[in-house]
Design an enzyme around this catalytic site. Structure first.
Site, mmCIF file in Angstrom:
data_model
loop_
_atom_site.group_PDB
_atom_site.id
_atom_site.type_symbol
_atom_site.label_atom_id
_atom_site.label_comp_id
_atom_site.label_asym_id
_atom_site.label_seq_id
_atom_site.Cartn_x
_atom_site.Cartn_y
_atom_site.Cartn_z
ATOM 1 N N HIS A 122 0.768 -1.212 0.014
ATOM 2 C CA HIS A 122 -0.074 0.174 0.002
ATOM 3 C C HIS A 122 0.828 1.255 0.152
ATOM 4 O O HIS A 122 0.727 2.056 -0.889
ATOM 5 C CB HIS A 122 -0.827 -0.091 1.511
ATOM 6 N N LYS A 127 -16.675 -6.884 6.216
ATOM 7 C CA LYS A 127 -15.563 -7.657 5.846
ATOM 8 C C LYS A 127 -14.975 -8.160 7.311
ATOM 9 O O LYS A 127 -14.244 -9.185 7.218
ATOM 10 C CB LYS A 127 -14.427 -6.736 5.361
ATOM 11 N N ARG A 182 -1.607 -5.811 -8.155
ATOM 12 C CA ARG A 182 -0.387 -6.503 -7.881
ATOM 13 C C ARG A 182 -0.386 -7.638 -9.017
ATOM 14 O O ARG A 182 0.725 -7.998 -9.542
ATOM 15 C CB ARG A 182 -0.624 -7.297 -6.683
ATOM 16 N N SER A 235 -3.045 -7.271 2.624
ATOM 17 C CA SER A 235 -3.369 -7.154 3.987
ATOM 18 C C SER A 235 -3.819 -8.529 4.477
ATOM 19 O O SER A 235 -3.552 -8.958 5.564
ATOM 20 C CB SER A 235 -4.411 -6.382 4.168
#
Length: 163
Positions: free
Chosen positions: A27, A51, A100, A138
């Site tokens: 990030h 989440k 990514r 994460s």
């Protein structure tokens, strides 16, 4: 319809959103790149209760503030709305998203189109992290933390101090 380059605003702002649960070096890589491109970058930390984040919203905002304190043109905002609505409220027309891998592209492309369908002034810019950070997420960091593994090299050192 594409905008004319002469329509460029004198102060270019962008918004980069996520749950940042926790913020990672990946990030921070994207944030640093965006800060080199835009006059102001707003890091929007989503509440994202659906989440079930590992860290509280307040803690995640604290992590992001700590990790970005050295970047003078970056500020942090917590939010619990549609990102497009926050961007409109903050007078931002550019959304930054990180890619990514190819697997990220399909989801991010759909989100970019969805955001543009809600507000046609919104542009999405996709940035890739360095190869060194391409695998960091994460989700991976949370999993390592859950099993008491070594994760310190995957998050900014300022975040470790907050933990």
């Amino acid at each position: 319809m594409p905008r004319n380059i002469t329509e460029r605003q004198s102060h270019q702002k962008a918004i980069y959103s996520g749950t940042f649960d926790p913020i990672t070096n990946g990030h921070l890589d994207i944030i640093s790149r965006a800060a080199n491109i835009f006059d102001e970058v707003i890091i929007a930390v989503a509440q994202s209760e659906l989440k079930g984040p590992m860290f509280s919203h307040e803690k995640r905002v604290e992590f992001v503030n700590a990790a970005t304190h050295h970047l003078p043109n970056v500020r942090v905002e917590g939010f619990d709305t549609l990102l497009v609505d926050l961007a409109t409220q903050l007078n931002v027309n550019t959304i930054i998203r990180g890619l990514r891998a190819v697997s990220d592209f399909e989801f991010e492309l759909q989100m970019g189109y969805a955001n543009a369908s809600i507000n046609d002034k919104i542009e999405t810019v996709y940035l890739m992290p360095t190869l060194e950070n391409a695998f960091v997420s994460s989700t991976i960091v949370r999993e390592i933390i859950r099993f008491d593994g070594k994760f310190q090299h995957l998050v900014p050192k300022e975040v470790l101090k907050c933990m």
